[in-house]
Design a protein around this motif. Structure first.
Motif, PDB file in Angstrom:
ATOM      1  N   ASP A 132       9.018   2.641   2.614  1.00 31.04           N
ATOM      2  CA  ASP A 132       8.041   1.881   3.396  1.00 31.04           C
ATOM      3  C   ASP A 132       7.296   2.792   4.372  1.00 31.04           C
ATOM      4  OD1 ASP A 132       8.470  -0.466   2.122  1.00 31.04           O
ATOM      5  OD2 ASP A 132       9.778  -1.327   3.657  1.00 31.04           O
ATOM      6  N   CYS A 134       6.716   5.973   3.940  1.00 32.18           N
ATOM      7  CA  CYS A 134       5.816   6.789   3.110  1.00 32.18           C
ATOM      8  C   CYS A 134       4.564   5.989   2.753  1.00 32.18           C
ATOM      9  CB  CYS A 134       6.563   7.225   1.845  1.00 32.18           C
ATOM     10  SG  CYS A 134       5.559   8.182   0.703  1.00 32.18           S
ATOM     11  N   LYS A 135       4.766   4.722   2.347  1.00 29.80           N
ATOM     12  CA  LYS A 135       3.621   3.862   2.012  1.00 29.80           C
ATOM     13  C   LYS A 135       2.747   3.630   3.251  1.00 29.80           C
ATOM     14  CE  LYS A 135       5.582   1.075  -1.751  1.00 29.80           C
ATOM     15  NZ  LYS A 135       6.000  -0.304  -2.108  1.00 29.80           N
ATOM     16  N   LYS A 139      -1.187   4.436   3.602  1.00 29.83           N
ATOM     17  CA  LYS A 139      -2.160   3.412   4.010  1.00 29.83           C
ATOM     18  C   LYS A 139      -2.953   3.898   5.228  1.00 29.83           C
ATOM     19  CE  LYS A 139      -2.638  -1.390   5.480  1.00 29.83           C
ATOM     20  NZ  LYS A 139      -1.936  -2.646   5.824  1.00 29.83           N
ATOM     21  N   ASP A 203      -3.035  -2.198   0.489  1.00 31.34           N
ATOM     22  CA  ASP A 203      -1.770  -2.938   0.338  1.00 31.34           C
ATOM     23  C   ASP A 203      -1.544  -3.316  -1.125  1.00 31.34           C
ATOM     24  OD1 ASP A 203      -1.023  -2.867   3.014  1.00 31.34           O
ATOM     25  OD2 ASP A 203      -1.999  -4.782   3.487  1.00 31.34           O
ATOM     26  N   LEU A 206      -0.857  -0.157  -3.303  1.00 31.40           N
ATOM     27  CA  LEU A 206       0.465   0.426  -3.019  1.00 31.40           C
ATOM     28  C   LEU A 206       1.587  -0.412  -3.645  1.00 31.40           C
ATOM     29  CD1 LEU A 206      -0.092   1.662   0.627  1.00 31.40           C
ATOM     30  CD2 LEU A 206       0.730   3.068  -1.290  1.00 31.40           C
ATOM     31  N   TRP A 211       6.021   4.327  -9.682  1.00 37.14           N
ATOM     32  CA  TRP A 211       6.687   5.455  -9.036  1.00 37.14           C
ATOM     33  C   TRP A 211       7.356   6.386 -10.049  1.00 37.14           C
ATOM     34  CZ3 TRP A 211       5.627   6.923  -4.251  1.00 37.14           C
ATOM     35  CH2 TRP A 211       5.012   5.999  -3.396  1.00 37.14           C
TER      36      TRP A 211
END
Ligand SMILES: [Fe+2]
Length: 220
Positions: A132, A134-135, A139, A203, A206, A211
């Motif tokens: 989270d 990293c995301k 963003k 959002d 992502l 992955w």
């Protein structure tokens, strides 16, 4: 389609030599909905990505000495090329490589994987603590990018994972960094559905990142 074959297609673009060719999208343009609508996917691939390929070929036509090099070599070796062709390679070569990866990173339905595994998972924990985080960094980089550009998760020369915002079609390969995840924040990537709501687009994308494809980048 298996993750391995998805990744192989992005990798194959970096191995292309002049004349460069637009790869097929590899899945139905509708299969990324609702994150990205089919019309945006079609225009983005068939017109924008196609234009980078066409313009890269046009620019290199007059430089036969460069026809022996792969797209990856052209981007990584930028300082070696004649000044007159550097900008075209940077913009159109970068556009070709960046988009090839972006299509593969978007998970079409059955290829979706929600979390990283193996080496990528270990590196994310080491460098960001959580996925989270990293995301969130990706963003933030996407939102902070003024005008056109990309948010990138890259592996640096010292094998760290770092998030960077890069302008225009600049590839991380220009600086010798390995692209792991690339998020296109040019308006052409999201404007039809999201208008000025870049945060909502980020959002949604992502949440659709494959992955396993990102992790496969580390095995280059
Ligand atoms: Fe784009």
């Amino acid at each position: 389609m298996s993750v391995r074959s998805l990744f192989a297609r992005a990798d194959a673009v970096l191995a292309q030599r002049y004349p460069f060719v637009l790869p097929a999208l590899g899945y139905d343009a509708k299969s990324i909905e609702p994150a990205i609508d089919a019309q945006t996917m079609t225009i983005h691939h068939d017109r924008h990505h196609a234009a980078y390929v066409t313009n890269l070929n046009k620019a290199l036509e007059a430089f036969p000495d460069l026809h022996q090099y792969t797209l990856g070599e052209l981007l990584m070796g930028m300082r070696k090329w004649p000044a007159a062709v550097q900008t075209a390679i940077r913009n159109n070569g970068g556009g070709h490589a960046n988009h090839a990866l972006y299509w593969e990173l978007l998970a079409p339905g059955s290829a979706t994987s929600s979390t990283p595994s193996g080496q990528l998972s270990e590196m994310i924990v080491r460098d960001f603590v959580t996925l989270d985080a990293c995301k969130a960094a990706l963003k933030a980089a996407g939102l902070a990018q003024f005008g056109s550009g990309w948010a990138w998760l890259v592996k640096t020369a010292t094998s760290r994972l770092v998030v960077r915002g890069l302008p225009n079609q600049d590839s991380p390969l220009l600086e010798g960094e390995l692209p792991i995840v690339g998020l296109d924040v040019w308006e052409h990537a999201y404007y039809l559905r999201y208008q000025n709501r870049r945060a909502d687009y980020l959002d949604a994308v992502l949440a659709r990142i494959n992955w396993d494809v990102a992790g496969a980048q580390l095995r280059r």
